[in-house]
Design an enzyme around this catalytic site. Structure first.
Site, mmCIF file in Angstrom:
data_model
loop_
_atom_site.group_PDB
_atom_site.id
_atom_site.type_symbol
_atom_site.label_atom_id
_atom_site.label_comp_id
_atom_site.label_asym_id
_atom_site.label_seq_id
_atom_site.Cartn_x
_atom_site.Cartn_y
_atom_site.Cartn_z
ATOM 1 N N TYR A 131 22.605 -88.623 82.000
ATOM 2 C CA TYR A 131 21.140 -89.096 81.925
ATOM 3 C C TYR A 131 21.038 -90.378 83.013
ATOM 4 O O TYR A 131 19.870 -90.948 82.995
ATOM 5 C CB TYR A 131 20.774 -89.849 80.611
ATOM 6 N N LYS A 140 28.569 -88.712 77.071
ATOM 7 C CA LYS A 140 29.019 -87.058 77.300
ATOM 8 C C LYS A 140 29.516 -86.673 78.695
ATOM 9 O O LYS A 140 28.789 -87.370 79.702
ATOM 10 C CB LYS A 140 27.738 -86.454 77.088
ATOM 11 N N ASP A 152 22.694 -93.070 71.992
ATOM 12 C CA ASP A 152 23.096 -91.635 72.554
ATOM 13 C C ASP A 152 22.724 -91.656 74.060
ATOM 14 O O ASP A 152 21.628 -91.000 74.250
ATOM 15 C CB ASP A 152 22.704 -90.562 71.738
ATOM 16 N N HIS A 203 29.478 -82.101 76.851
ATOM 17 C CA HIS A 203 27.772 -81.972 76.826
ATOM 18 C C HIS A 203 27.712 -80.469 76.444
ATOM 19 O O HIS A 203 26.544 -80.238 75.951
ATOM 20 C CB HIS A 203 27.263 -82.456 78.145
#
Ligand SMILES: NC(=O)c1ccc[n+]([C@@H]2O[C@H](COP(=O)([O-])OP(=O)(O)OC[C@H]3O[C@@H](n4cnc5c(N)ncnc54)[C@H](OP(=O)(O)O)[C@@H]3O)[C@@H](O)[C@H]2O)c1
Length: 275
Positions: free
Chosen positions: A52, A77, A47, A110
């Site tokens: 990120y 996302k 994930d 997200h």
């Protein structure tokens, strides 16, 4: 139940119920090694998110491992500043490029950014037609966001990824129930409460009883409730520890006890406040 046990999404795609989260796993060797170690240990689900900034490492670790692409499930996302029809299509392409994988298994919104999220969902539906994406879903959708989406979509989301642990379970029961009634898989993020309750005597008592760690109890709780769960670790020993949850069962009584640990503890963002 095993490490690669899957749940079947509402469009028939199979998603491993257990996976590795990589938020704050640093792009480069830290994230790359975490993903490769996890694959070696049997993890089959990863994930990430554009936010990120480690999609490249996740994709590289998968590509450079001997495992077949079809054996792993990859989620990424859409970030908040990329909402809107064209922006969403472009952001998806960018994520696909960063991951450098033929396809993305699951693409999630997200966060339910106000005013624009329905337009964004139209683009998500278009992305699903492209065949570079196997399933689409949302994250941080509470009851009011989900009702709005279900009333306005052509394709319902396959997944809703929300913060979930025994420490906020009762407070999130409404959205969990709504998802299950609509065949939307529920996925728990921050399932370890970012370690903030590892010293809770109630949790330690259960961990001792099952000869497991607090982290393992929290992960097993989610699995036994049919919730998809993605604990994060970049540490090889803890990646291994978190996967060692398939050799015991929490009793119905103890699951019930855990459900009642609720203290409305939210360690990430609280979408209840977003209209
Ligand atoms: N959709 C969203 O808005 C959203 C929000 C938050 C998270 N997520 C996803 O969910 C994943 C998990 O959530 P999270 O990262 O917020 O929190 P988490 O999984 O609850 O906790 C992660 C923290 O626990 C530590 N840890 C992991 N296993 C441990 C163990 N066995 N013993 C002791 N400490 C341990 C990790 O450190 P080490 O790495 O040093 O082990 C890290 O500091 C994320 O990585 C991300 O993929 C999504």
């Amino acid at each position: 139940m095993q490490i690669d046990t899957t749940v079947t999404l509402n469009n028939g795609i199979k998603m491993p119920q257990f996976g590795l989260g990589v938020y704050l796993s640093e792009e480069g060797s830290e994230c790359y090694n975490a993903v490769q170690t996890a694959i070696d240990l049997g993890y089959r689900h990863f994930d990430t998110a554009s936010f990120y900034q480690n999609e490249k490492s996740v994709g590289k670790a998968i590509r450079e491992h001997s495992i077949d692409r079809s054996e792993v499930f990859v989620t990424t996302k859409l970030w908040n500043s990329d909402h809107g029809y064209d922006n969403t299509l472009n952001a998806f392409k960018e994520s696909l490029k960063n991951l450098d994988l033929e396809y993305i298994d699951l693409f999630l919104i997200h966060y339910p950014v106000q005013f624009i999220r329905l337009e964004t969902w139209k683009a998500m539906e278009r992305i699903l037609e492209s065949k570079n994406c196997k399933a689409i879903g949302v994250s941080n959708y509470m009851v009011h966001h989900m009702n709005e989406l279900l009333a306005n979509c052509n394709i319902p989301p396959a997944v809703n990824q929300i913060e979930l642990s025994p420490y906020c379970f009762k407070s999130r029961e409404g959205i969990v129930k709504l998802c299950l009634e609509n065949s939307i898989a529920v996925e728990a993020y921050s399932p370890l409460v970012r370690t903030k309750r590892f010293n809770d005597p109630k949790l330690i008592e259960l961990a001792d009883k099952y000869d497991k760690t607090p982290a393992q109890i929290l992960i097993r709780w989610a699995l036994q409730k049919n919730i998809v769960v993605i604990p994060k670790s970049s540490n090889p020993k803890r990646i291994e520890e978190n996967a060692d949850v398939f050799d015991f069962n929490i009793s119905a009584n103890d699951l019930n006890r855990l459900d009642n640990f609720d203290e409305n503890l939210i360690v990430c963002w609280d979408p209840m406040q977003t209209p």
